[in-house]
Design a protein around this motif. Structure first.
Motif, PDB file in Angstrom:
ATOM      1  N   ARG A  63       1.248  -1.303  -0.442  1.00  0.00           N
ATOM      2  CA  ARG A  63      -0.209  -0.021   0.071  1.00  0.00           C
ATOM      3  C   ARG A  63       0.655   1.100  -0.128  1.00  0.00           C
ATOM      4  NH1 ARG A  63      -5.622  -1.088   1.051  1.00  0.00           N
ATOM      5  NH2 ARG A  63      -5.699   1.280   1.631  1.00  0.00           N
ATOM      6  N   ARG A 114       2.563   7.293   3.482  1.00  0.00           N
ATOM      7  CA  ARG A 114       1.732   8.172   3.801  1.00  0.00           C
ATOM      8  C   ARG A 114       2.917   9.192   4.373  1.00  0.00           C
ATOM      9  NH1 ARG A 114      -2.252   8.644  -0.478  1.00  0.00           N
ATOM     10  NH2 ARG A 114      -3.287   6.152  -0.639  1.00  0.00           N
ATOM     11  N   SER A 115       2.737  10.072   4.298  1.00  0.00           N
ATOM     12  CA  SER A 115       3.132  11.282   4.324  1.00  0.00           C
ATOM     13  C   SER A 115       3.688  11.379   6.222  1.00  0.00           C
ATOM     14  CB  SER A 115       2.366  13.030   4.429  1.00  0.00           C
ATOM     15  OG  SER A 115       3.280  13.906   5.123  1.00  0.00           O
ATOM     16  N   GLY A 116       4.835  11.161   6.832  1.00  0.00           N
ATOM     17  CA  GLY A 116       4.078  11.139   8.195  1.00  0.00           C
ATOM     18  C   GLY A 116       5.130   9.497   8.215  1.00  0.00           C
ATOM     19  N   GLN A 117       4.104   8.294   7.233  1.00  0.00           N
ATOM     20  CA  GLN A 117       4.847   7.284   7.327  1.00  0.00           C
ATOM     21  C   GLN A 117       6.187   7.221   7.815  1.00  0.00           C
ATOM     22  OE1 GLN A 117       1.976   5.682   5.680  1.00  0.00           O
ATOM     23  NE2 GLN A 117       0.789   5.078   7.444  1.00  0.00           N
ATOM     24  N   GLN A 144       2.914   3.975  -4.194  1.00  0.00           N
ATOM     25  CA  GLN A 144       3.821   5.580  -4.035  1.00  0.00           C
ATOM     26  C   GLN A 144       4.655   5.368  -2.710  1.00  0.00           C
ATOM     27  OE1 GLN A 144       0.720   8.126  -4.870  1.00  0.00           O
ATOM     28  NE2 GLN A 144       0.298   8.105  -2.491  1.00  0.00           N
ATOM     29  N   SER A 186       4.484   8.667  -0.455  1.00  0.00           N
ATOM     30  CA  SER A 186       4.446  10.429  -0.199  1.00  0.00           C
ATOM     31  C   SER A 186       5.489  11.586  -0.256  1.00  0.00           C
ATOM     32  CB  SER A 186       3.186  10.382   0.419  1.00  0.00           C
ATOM     33  OG  SER A 186       2.254  10.029   0.346  1.00  0.00           O
ATOM     34  N   ARG A 236       8.213  10.100  -4.120  1.00  0.00           N
ATOM     35  CA  ARG A 236       8.018  12.012  -4.294  1.00  0.00           C
ATOM     36  C   ARG A 236       8.147  11.848  -2.329  1.00  0.00           C
ATOM     37  NH1 ARG A 236       3.369  10.673  -5.798  1.00  0.00           N
ATOM     38  NH2 ARG A 236       2.692  10.960  -8.135  1.00  0.00           N
ATOM     39  N   ASP A 239      -2.606  13.482   2.831  1.00  0.00           N
ATOM     40  CA  ASP A 239      -1.912  12.265   2.716  1.00  0.00           C
ATOM     41  C   ASP A 239      -1.841  11.669   3.867  1.00  0.00           C
ATOM     42  OD1 ASP A 239      -0.335  10.526   0.657  1.00  0.00           O
ATOM     43  OD2 ASP A 239       0.887  11.246   1.823  1.00  0.00           O
ATOM     44  N   ARG A 240      -1.703  12.486   5.352  1.00  0.00           N
ATOM     45  CA  ARG A 240      -1.450  12.161   5.899  1.00  0.00           C
ATOM     46  C   ARG A 240      -2.219  11.355   6.767  1.00  0.00           C
ATOM     47  NH1 ARG A 240       2.683  14.713   9.686  1.00  0.00           N
ATOM     48  NH2 ARG A 240       3.763  15.281   8.111  1.00  0.00           N
ATOM     49  N   LEU A 260      -4.724  10.061   5.579  1.00  0.00           N
ATOM     50  CA  LEU A 260      -5.073   8.544   5.199  1.00  0.00           C
ATOM     51  C   LEU A 260      -3.790   7.143   5.161  1.00  0.00           C
ATOM     52  CD1 LEU A 260      -5.481   9.452   1.636  1.00  0.00           C
ATOM     53  CD2 LEU A 260      -6.789   8.291   2.109  1.00  0.00           C
ATOM     54  N   GLY A 261      -2.496   7.421   6.114  1.00  0.00           N
ATOM     55  CA  GLY A 261      -1.886   7.056   6.620  1.00  0.00           C
ATOM     56  C   GLY A 261      -2.035   6.540   7.843  1.00  0.00           C
ATOM     57  N   ILE A 262      -2.736   7.307   9.016  1.00  0.00           N
ATOM     58  CA  ILE A 262      -3.558   7.567   9.991  1.00  0.00           C
ATOM     59  C   ILE A 262      -4.372   6.138   9.795  1.00  0.00           C
ATOM     60  CG2 ILE A 262      -4.694   8.143  11.571  1.00  0.00           C
ATOM     61  CD1 ILE A 262      -2.933  10.694  11.212  1.00  0.00           C
ATOM     62  N   GLN A 279      -5.064   4.304   7.171  1.00  0.00           N
ATOM     63  CA  GLN A 279      -4.537   2.816   7.320  1.00  0.00           C
ATOM     64  C   GLN A 279      -3.515   1.958   8.032  1.00  0.00           C
ATOM     65  OE1 GLN A 279      -6.144   1.407   5.687  1.00  0.00           O
ATOM     66  NE2 GLN A 279      -7.198   2.680   4.029  1.00  0.00           N
ATOM     67  N   SER A 280      -3.519   2.735   9.464  1.00  0.00           N
ATOM     68  CA  SER A 280      -2.220   2.286   9.896  1.00  0.00           C
ATOM     69  C   SER A 280      -2.370   2.546  11.944  1.00  0.00           C
ATOM     70  CB  SER A 280      -0.928   2.506  10.082  1.00  0.00           C
ATOM     71  OG  SER A 280      -1.495   4.922  10.573  1.00  0.00           O
ATOM     72  N   PRO A 340      -9.158  -3.220   4.943  1.00  0.00           N
ATOM     73  CA  PRO A 340      -8.600  -1.572   4.763  1.00  0.00           C
ATOM     74  C   PRO A 340      -9.661  -1.700   5.147  1.00  0.00           C
ATOM     75  CG  PRO A 340      -7.109  -2.678   2.978  1.00  0.00           C
ATOM     76  CD  PRO A 340      -8.397  -3.484   3.847  1.00  0.00           C
ATOM     77  N   VAL A 341      -9.584   0.090   6.065  1.00  0.00           N
ATOM     78  CA  VAL A 341     -10.603   1.294   5.379  1.00  0.00           C
ATOM     79  C   VAL A 341     -11.389   1.531   3.843  1.00  0.00           C
ATOM     80  CG1 VAL A 341     -11.730   3.251   6.923  1.00  0.00           C
ATOM     81  CG2 VAL A 341     -10.219   2.008   8.310  1.00  0.00           C
ATOM     82  N   GLU A 375     -11.998   3.901   1.410  1.00  0.00           N
ATOM     83  CA  GLU A 375     -11.066   4.967   0.996  1.00  0.00           C
ATOM     84  C   GLU A 375     -12.015   6.149   0.045  1.00  0.00           C
ATOM     85  OE1 GLU A 375      -6.064   4.605   2.580  1.00  0.00           O
ATOM     86  OE2 GLU A 375      -7.074   4.045   0.235  1.00  0.00           O
ATOM     87  N   ILE A 405      -1.571  12.643  -6.821  1.00  0.00           N
ATOM     88  CA  ILE A 405      -0.713  12.152  -4.853  1.00  0.00           C
ATOM     89  C   ILE A 405      -1.492  11.389  -4.432  1.00  0.00           C
ATOM     90  CG2 ILE A 405      -0.212  13.865  -3.238  1.00  0.00           C
ATOM     91  CD1 ILE A 405      -0.003  16.741  -5.616  1.00  0.00           C
ATOM     92  N   LEU A 406      -2.575  12.050  -4.450  1.00  0.00           N
ATOM     93  CA  LEU A 406      -3.354  10.876  -3.264  1.00  0.00           C
ATOM     94  C   LEU A 406      -3.927   9.631  -4.409  1.00  0.00           C
ATOM     95  CD1 LEU A 406      -5.628  13.658  -1.568  1.00  0.00           C
ATOM     96  CD2 LEU A 406      -3.202  12.605  -0.771  1.00  0.00           C
ATOM     97  N   ALA A 407      -3.650   9.015  -4.999  1.00  0.00           N
ATOM     98  CA  ALA A 407      -4.378   8.032  -5.610  1.00  0.00           C
ATOM     99  C   ALA A 407      -5.004   6.959  -5.279  1.00  0.00           C
ATOM    100  CB  ALA A 407      -2.890   6.809  -5.160  1.00  0.00           C
ATOM    101  N   ILE A 408      -6.363   8.125  -4.355  1.00  0.00           N
ATOM    102  CA  ILE A 408      -7.778   7.155  -4.442  1.00  0.00           C
ATOM    103  C   ILE A 408      -8.514   7.497  -4.906  1.00  0.00           C
ATOM    104  CG2 ILE A 408      -6.386   6.968  -2.025  1.00  0.00           C
ATOM    105  CD1 ILE A 408      -8.794   9.197  -1.314  1.00  0.00           C
TER     106      ILE A 408
END
Ligand code: ADP
Ligand code: MG
Lengths: 245, 270
Positions: free
Chosen positions: A145, A148-151, A165, A167, A185, B153-154, B156-158, B160-161, B172-173, B175, B201-204
């Motif tokens: 998957r 993402r930003s921050g990960q 990707q 991010s 990126r 984007d951030r 989305l990371g949260i 999925q984690s 997964p949730v 999107e 950029i977000l790819a959803i």
């Protein structure tokens, strides 16, 4: 350099974990004897860590010292306790106390028994011997998957493969190579423990930063070559080089 | 089984509450029993946009603290049947929401509702994480600008984690990207990101594009969800988004600069 007396290094060591479920001296001794009879060579002078994480009731009074004495009697070398309740009885016997492990231990693969061991009809299992994974070659870490930003993703002692990707604001790190099949990126750092042969491969180079064995390049310089194109990054001397894929 | 949908964004002021009100209303209009919950403790905006601020007696925090029952706190919408609002508290501090408390309320709602819409507060910290924790699906509200996209984007990371689904290793949730306050003129002038930029950029998957529209401000001043303003482009765009959420395949509208006719220019109509 010559006047250094020592150097501290991190390492992963395989060790036998004796996972204790309950303790009575007689029951423990019986099961331990049966276990060791199966493979005497395997256990001879083996260091063990005694895990108290699954113990039904905390060890009290002289139980810790009885436990250690029995282990030593059978040729094991207790190194430390792990997890469980730290009480005076445990402290009194002087072994180090390790924190609980978050990783699952794997069951110990025993060598085939020399002589068929008497099949014990033991309803009460007292100890089970387990050993932490032996590290020979670690499989690559595969991420399916987006990162993402921050990960942050780290492949310890291995290659990192990302099928999606990375991010902006995300960070992917590996002791080995990094392969990214989507746009890069964010930041990618390969060979972070010093492997100068490590490389970064990506389908779409738009990184904030790439680094190999601590030598890095920022997007300002990356923009001048292969920007938004398939690219690989390698270390040449102490500078990074980009080549088309 | 109820479906729990969080409306979230990271960044504030992008249109989460506007979208929560519109989408909850749209789902209820489509015949699904729907409740929309305001997770923005301390700010309490949703009741204003839904036009029920004068009928708030008890709130979400009262229910969690067992000072009121859920039935006492739920406000039945006056215009749309099958639609209920659970308002936030204006006075309490953000820590009033506990995970166990939220879970108990959601479980009780899930017994009778088809959809539970959670209007998230801004940010990526505790309040936003509480709103998304139990979600089955997320509508990520984004404005076509770099900082908003980065915050999405951030989040989305949260999702999925740190969501319950992620922690339990479940599917997964889901999107969905909802691009709001989209202004084709400014995109054409290069002042805003385009739909394609944001999607790349977000790819959803894209749930909808809501144009920047004065109808939104007008609707919120009147306390009427903008989806009920069927003459407005924003209202129509929200209707399309709801149909897509329910599985419909619709073309995206209002993405291009419209050539205004002579009379429209003369009248300055939008
Ligand atoms: N499509 C739109 N066109 C014009 N204004 C909008 C639109 N969507 C939201 N707004 C305005 O933006 C502001 C913030 O919206 P709100 O829904 O409260 O955002 P959030 O809940 O994300 O903080 C409000 O003043 C609202 O009227
Ligand atoms: Mg809001």
């Amino acid at each position: 350099m010559s006047d250094l007396s020592f150097q501290l290094k991190g390492s992963v060591v395989s060790i036998i974990i004796l996972e204790l479920y309950q303790f009575t001296p007689a029951g423990f001794a019986d099961q331990l004897r049966a276990k060791i009879d199966q493979a005497p060579q395997f256990f001879a002078q083996s260091p063990v860590v005694i895990s108290l994480e699954k113990l039904n009731a905390p060890l009290a009074d002289d139980e810790p010292s009885q436990l250690l004495a029995l282990c030593r009697e059978f040729g094991l070398q207790p190194m430390a306790f792990r997890g469980g309740e730290v009480n005076d009885a445990i402290r009194a016997c002087g072994l180090p106390q390790l924190p609980s492990s978050s990783r699952a231990d794997s069951e110990l693969q025993m060598p085939a028994p020399v002589a068929p061991a008497p099949q014990q009809a033991a309803p009460e299992v007292v100890v089970k011997t387990v050993v932490e994974e032996r590290v020979v070659q670690r499989p690559a870490k595969i991420i399916e998957r987006p990162v993402r930003s921050g990960q942050q993703v780290y492949a310890e002692g291995a290659d990192l493969i990302i099928l999606s990707q990375v991010s902006e604001g995300a960070e992917v790190i590996a002791d080995g190579n990094i392969h990214i099949y989507g746009p890069l990126r964010g930041r990618a750092l390969a060979g972070v423990k010093g492997d100068q042969q490590a490389r970064i491969f990506c389908q779409h180079m738009a990184a904030e930063l790439v680094s190999i064995a601590g030598n890095f390049m920022l997007s300002d310089s990356l923009r001048k070559q292969l920007w938004q194109q398939p690219a690989q990054v390698a270390l040449n001397g102490d500078s990074l080089h980009l080549k088309t894929l | 089984m109820a479906k729990i949908i969080v409306v979230t964004s990271g960044k504030g002021g992008v249109g989460k509450t506007t979208s929560s009100a519109a989408i909850a209303t749209g789902l209820a209009l489509s015949g699904f029993k729907t409740v929309v919950i305001d997770f923005d403790v301390g700010l309490r905006n949703l009741d204003l946009i839904m036009g029920c601020e004068r009928r708030v007696v008890y709130d979400f925090v009262n229910v969690i603290k067992q000072e009121a029952t859920l039935n006492q706190a739920l406000i039945k919408d006056k215009r749309t049947s099958d639609l209920y609002i659970l308002p936030a508290s204006q006075t309490r501090d953000k820590d009033a929401l506990t995970q166990e408390g939220v879970e108990a309320v959601l479980n009780e709602l899930a017994e009778t509702f088809d959809y539970i819409i959670c209007d998230s507060p801004a940010g990526i910290e505790k309040g936003a994480q509480m709103a998304l924790y139990f979600a089955d699906a997320a509508i990520v509200v984004t404005n076509p600008e770099v900082s908003s996209v980065r915050d999405s984007d951030r989040i989305l990371g949260i999702l999925q984690s740190k969501s319950r689904r992620a922690e339990r290793g479940e599917a997964p949730v889901e999107e969905h990207l909802l691009l709001t306050r989209y202004n084709p003129e400014r995109v054409q002038a290069g002042e805003m990101l385009s739909v394609a930029d944001v999607e790349e950029i977000l790819a959803i998957p894209l749930l909808g594009v809501i144009p920047e529209s004065e109808a939104v401000l007008k609707a919120s001043n009147q306390g009427t969800p903008v989806i009920l303003d069927q003459a407005s482009e924003a209202g129509q765009a929200y209707q399309d988004a709801v149909q897509r959420l329910l599985g419909g395949q619709l073309e995206h509208r209002f993405l291009e600069v419209q050539k205004k006719g002579f009379f429209q220019r003369l009248l300055g109509a939008k």
